[in-house]
Design a protein around this motif. Structure first.
Motif, PDB file in Angstrom:
ATOM      1  N   PHE A   4      59.276  91.103  97.091  1.00 59.04           N
ATOM      2  CA  PHE A   4      59.218  92.375  97.799  1.00 59.04           C
ATOM      3  C   PHE A   4      60.574  92.654  98.425  1.00 59.04           C
ATOM      4  O   PHE A   4      61.401  91.756  98.592  1.00 59.04           O
ATOM      5  CB  PHE A   4      58.117  92.351  98.868  1.00 59.04           C
ATOM      6  N   VAL A  34      51.883  93.480 103.593  1.00 55.69           N
ATOM      7  CA  VAL A  34      53.206  93.577 104.222  1.00 55.69           C
ATOM      8  C   VAL A  34      52.994  93.935 105.689  1.00 55.69           C
ATOM      9  O   VAL A  34      52.231  94.847 106.001  1.00 55.69           O
ATOM     10  CB  VAL A  34      54.068  94.663 103.532  1.00 55.69           C
ATOM     11  N   SER A  44      50.601  96.971 109.530  1.00 57.81           N
ATOM     12  CA  SER A  44      50.453  96.285 108.240  1.00 57.81           C
ATOM     13  C   SER A  44      49.893  97.246 107.197  1.00 57.81           C
ATOM     14  O   SER A  44      49.221  98.221 107.526  1.00 57.81           O
ATOM     15  CB  SER A  44      49.498  95.103 108.375  1.00 57.81           C
ATOM     16  N   TRP A  52      55.127 100.192  99.170  1.00 59.37           N
ATOM     17  CA  TRP A  52      54.410 100.114 100.436  1.00 59.37           C
ATOM     18  C   TRP A  52      55.120 100.994 101.465  1.00 59.37           C
ATOM     19  O   TRP A  52      56.307 101.300 101.327  1.00 59.37           O
ATOM     20  CB  TRP A  52      54.300  98.665 100.930  1.00 59.37           C
ATOM     21  N   CYS A  71      55.982  89.344 104.094  1.00 62.00           N
ATOM     22  CA  CYS A  71      55.055  89.396 102.968  1.00 62.00           C
ATOM     23  C   CYS A  71      54.865  87.951 102.512  1.00 62.00           C
ATOM     24  O   CYS A  71      55.810  87.338 102.008  1.00 62.00           O
ATOM     25  CB  CYS A  71      55.607  90.265 101.849  1.00 62.00           C
TER      26      CYS A  71
END
Length: 77
Positions: A4, A34, A44, A52, A71
């Motif tokens: 990520f 995340v 989150s 995201w 993450c």
């Protein structure tokens, strides 16, 4: 390499607009959780479609804040 990452604008000494919600975004592996922390605020979300995004509450002008994005075991500071 991390599974990520945050958007390129989130780097050392970035400037965030005061008085408006703070949008933090990035990319990752679908289904991963995340978590973003800035000052005392934490939000989150889960990665969907390889992306995201979270919104942190609006803040007053501040200096020397630290953002942490997690993450799994990976942490971006």
């Amino acid at each position: 390499m991390r599974n990520f990452r945050a958007g390129f604008i989130f780097s050392d000494r970035c400037v965030l607009q005061q008085g408006k919600p703070v949008c933090v975004f990035g990319y990752g592996e679908d289904g991963k959780k995340v978590t973003v922390t800035l000052g005392g605020d934490t939000e989150s979300t889960y990665v969907k479609g390889d992306k995201w995004k979270v919104y942190l509450p609006a803040r007053k002008a501040e200096t020397n804040l630290s953002m942490q994005i997690c993450c799994d075991e990976d942490i971006i500071k």
